[in-house]
Scaffold this motif. Sequence first.
Motif, PDB file in Angstrom:
ATOM      1  N   ALA A  36      23.937-134.562  -3.789  1.00 10.34           N
ATOM      2  CA  ALA A  36      23.683-135.548  -4.844  1.00 10.34           C
ATOM      3  C   ALA A  36      22.571-135.069  -5.775  1.00 10.34           C
ATOM      4  O   ALA A  36      22.623-135.294  -6.993  1.00 10.34           O
ATOM      5  N   MET A  39      23.913-132.611  -8.177  1.00 13.03           N
ATOM      6  CA  MET A  39      24.710-133.340  -9.175  1.00 13.03           C
ATOM      7  C   MET A  39      23.789-133.999 -10.212  1.00 13.03           C
ATOM      8  O   MET A  39      24.026-133.914 -11.411  1.00 13.03           O
ATOM      9  N   ARG A  40      22.741-134.665  -9.718  1.00 13.81           N
ATOM     10  CA  ARG A  40      21.834-135.381 -10.636  1.00 13.81           C
ATOM     11  C   ARG A  40      21.026-134.407 -11.483  1.00 13.81           C
ATOM     12  O   ARG A  40      20.729-134.690 -12.646  1.00 13.81           O
ATOM     13  N   THR A 106      24.140-136.679   1.086  1.00 12.25           N
ATOM     14  CA  THR A 106      23.183-137.728   1.473  1.00 12.25           C
ATOM     15  C   THR A 106      23.601-138.395   2.780  1.00 12.25           C
ATOM     16  O   THR A 106      22.767-138.963   3.479  1.00 12.25           O
ATOM     17  N   CYS A 155      35.256-134.300 -12.558  1.00 13.20           N
ATOM     18  CA  CYS A 155      34.218-135.078 -11.862  1.00 13.20           C
ATOM     19  C   CYS A 155      34.885-136.228 -11.098  1.00 13.20           C
ATOM     20  O   CYS A 155      34.627-136.428  -9.903  1.00 13.20           O
ATOM     21  N   CYS A 158      37.155-135.580  -7.855  1.00  9.78           N
ATOM     22  CA  CYS A 158      36.415-135.280  -6.626  1.00  9.78           C
ATOM     23  C   CYS A 158      35.658-136.520  -6.134  1.00  9.78           C
ATOM     24  O   CYS A 158      35.622-136.790  -4.938  1.00  9.78           O
ATOM     25  N   HIS A 159      35.085-137.256  -7.074  1.00 10.53           N
ATOM     26  CA  HIS A 159      34.325-138.443  -6.662  1.00 10.53           C
ATOM     27  C   HIS A 159      35.207-139.472  -5.981  1.00 10.53           C
ATOM     28  O   HIS A 159      34.796-140.104  -5.012  1.00 10.53           O
ATOM     29  N   ARG A 175      30.374-140.366   2.860  1.00 10.43           N
ATOM     30  CA  ARG A 175      30.478-139.420   1.750  1.00 10.43           C
ATOM     31  C   ARG A 175      30.699-137.999   2.276  1.00 10.43           C
ATOM     32  O   ARG A 175      30.173-137.632   3.326  1.00 10.43           O
TER      33      ARG A 175
HETATM   34  C1  HEC Z   1      34.035-130.950  -5.880  1.00 11.09           C
HETATM   35  C2  HEC Z   1      33.617-132.314  -5.841  1.00 11.09           C
HETATM   36  C3  HEC Z   1      32.772-132.878  -6.949  1.00 11.09           C
HETATM   37  C4  HEC Z   1      32.811-132.582  -8.290  1.00 11.09           C
HETATM   38  C5  HEC Z   1      33.753-131.636  -9.030  1.00 11.09           C
HETATM   39  C6  HEC Z   1      31.790-133.385  -8.897  1.00 11.09           C
HETATM   40  N1  HEC Z   1      31.140-134.138  -7.976  1.00 11.09           N
HETATM   41 FE1  HEC Z   1      29.534-135.330  -8.312  1.00 11.09          FE
HETATM   42  N2  HEC Z   1      29.460-135.789  -6.346  1.00 11.09           N
HETATM   43  C7  HEC Z   1      30.333-135.334  -5.386  1.00 11.09           C
HETATM   44  C8  HEC Z   1      29.956-135.869  -4.096  1.00 11.09           C
HETATM   45  C9  HEC Z   1      30.668-135.619  -2.782  1.00 11.09           C
HETATM   46  C10 HEC Z   1      28.822-136.656  -4.316  1.00 11.09           C
HETATM   47  C11 HEC Z   1      27.986-137.392  -3.268  1.00 11.09           C
HETATM   48  C12 HEC Z   1      26.970-136.381  -2.759  1.00 11.09           C
HETATM   49  C13 HEC Z   1      25.949-136.910  -1.804  1.00 11.09           C
HETATM   50  O1  HEC Z   1      25.972-138.081  -1.483  1.00 11.09           O
HETATM   51  O2  HEC Z   1      25.090-136.094  -1.390  1.00 11.09           O
HETATM   52  C14 HEC Z   1      28.546-136.587  -5.743  1.00 11.09           C
HETATM   53  C15 HEC Z   1      27.480-137.224  -6.362  1.00 11.09           C
HETATM   54  C16 HEC Z   1      27.233-137.207  -7.693  1.00 11.09           C
HETATM   55  C17 HEC Z   1      26.119-137.875  -8.332  1.00 11.09           C
HETATM   56  C18 HEC Z   1      25.040-138.679  -7.609  1.00 11.09           C
HETATM   57  C19 HEC Z   1      25.538-140.069  -7.365  1.00 11.09           C
HETATM   58  C20 HEC Z   1      24.623-140.856  -6.485  1.00 11.09           C
HETATM   59  O3  HEC Z   1      25.103-141.776  -5.842  1.00 11.09           O
HETATM   60  O4  HEC Z   1      23.437-140.562  -6.437  1.00 11.09           O
HETATM   61  C21 HEC Z   1      26.229-137.661  -9.681  1.00 11.09           C
HETATM   62  C22 HEC Z   1      25.302-138.184 -10.763  1.00 11.09           C
HETATM   63  C23 HEC Z   1      27.398-136.845  -9.890  1.00 11.09           C
HETATM   64  N3  HEC Z   1      27.967-136.576  -8.664  1.00 11.09           N
HETATM   65  C24 HEC Z   1      27.825-136.395 -11.118  1.00 11.09           C
HETATM   66  C25 HEC Z   1      28.901-135.521 -11.285  1.00 11.09           C
HETATM   67  C26 HEC Z   1      29.390-135.090 -12.566  1.00 11.09           C
HETATM   68  C27 HEC Z   1      28.837-135.530 -13.899  1.00 11.09           C
HETATM   69  C28 HEC Z   1      30.428-134.244 -12.321  1.00 11.09           C
HETATM   70  C29 HEC Z   1      31.279-133.499 -13.297  1.00 11.09           C
HETATM   71  C30 HEC Z   1      30.634-132.742 -14.324  1.00 11.09           C
HETATM   72  C31 HEC Z   1      30.577-134.151 -10.876  1.00 11.09           C
HETATM   73  N4  HEC Z   1      29.640-134.954 -10.292  1.00 11.09           N
HETATM   74  C32 HEC Z   1      31.528-133.372 -10.265  1.00 11.09           C
HETATM   75  C33 HEC Z   1      31.391-134.480  -5.566  1.00 11.09           C
HETATM   76  C34 HEC Z   1      31.733-133.880  -6.768  1.00 11.09           C
END
Ligand code: HEC
Length: 178
Positions: A36, A39-40, A106, A155, A158-159, A175
């Motif tokens: 996470a 991602m952030r 997480t 995004c 996958c989410h 998750r």
């Molecule tokens: C291959 C899978 C995958 C892709 C592609 C992906 N994500 Fe994620 N994302 C996840 C997962 C799984 C989590 C939860 C991770 C965790 O809880 O540690 C997450 C978490 C997040 C979070 C944090 C949310 C929270 O609850 O704090 C954000 C912001 C986010 N993603 C943005 C993006 C964005 C913007 C994109 C595209 C540009 C993207 N992600 C692409 C799998 C993905």
Amino acid sequence: MSMRRLFLPGTAAFLMFASATAAQAPPANAPAANLAQVMRGILFPSSNVIFAAQHDEFATVRPDADPSLSTDPIKSVYGGWEAVENASLALVEATRLITVPGRQCTSGKPVPLQDPDFVKFVADLRAAGLLAYKAAQSKDQDQILDAADKVGVACSHCHSMFREKLPEQGGEASRCTK
Ligand code: HEC
């Protein structure tokens, strides 16, 4: 010779201590962030730069008063389409960080690197990032509309499988599982 006799025991003790420490400590390059946080820290801000380039106002954005201190890449010294290029490449390179071994989510679960759906979604994101990079290089609004759409789809695909977990699916503790 006397120097050697004095020196060696200390060295041996040091080496034993060092190897005992190394056995317990995580590797020096172990992931510091959970998924996470990656991602952030990278995907969220970078994709917002790409999404912003879809809008008509993007063409008229002016640099910040001091572009070298800007917190908005589009208004920075590396601004405009160059910011979109860099954000696109950040997404592409982030796919390597997402797939590095040893990272957790997480939920405490490992990032599901062996899952074929996860692998495909990472590849889709990489392809969308490369498409956005080409669109930014050509400064073409139609191309960026298409690429930004593909980024958003990557995004959300996958989410919906690995992030959004309803209470009956185990909530956030599930998750990174299916
Ligand atoms: C291959 C899978 C995958 C892709 C592609 C992906 N994500 Fe994620 N994302 C996840 C997962 C799984 C989590 C939860 C991770 C965790 O809880 O540690 C997450 C978490 C997040 C979070 C944090 C949310 C929270 O609850 O704090 C954000 C912001 C986010 N993603 C943005 C993006 C964005 C913007 C994109 C595209 C540009 C993207 N992600 C692409 C799998 C993905």
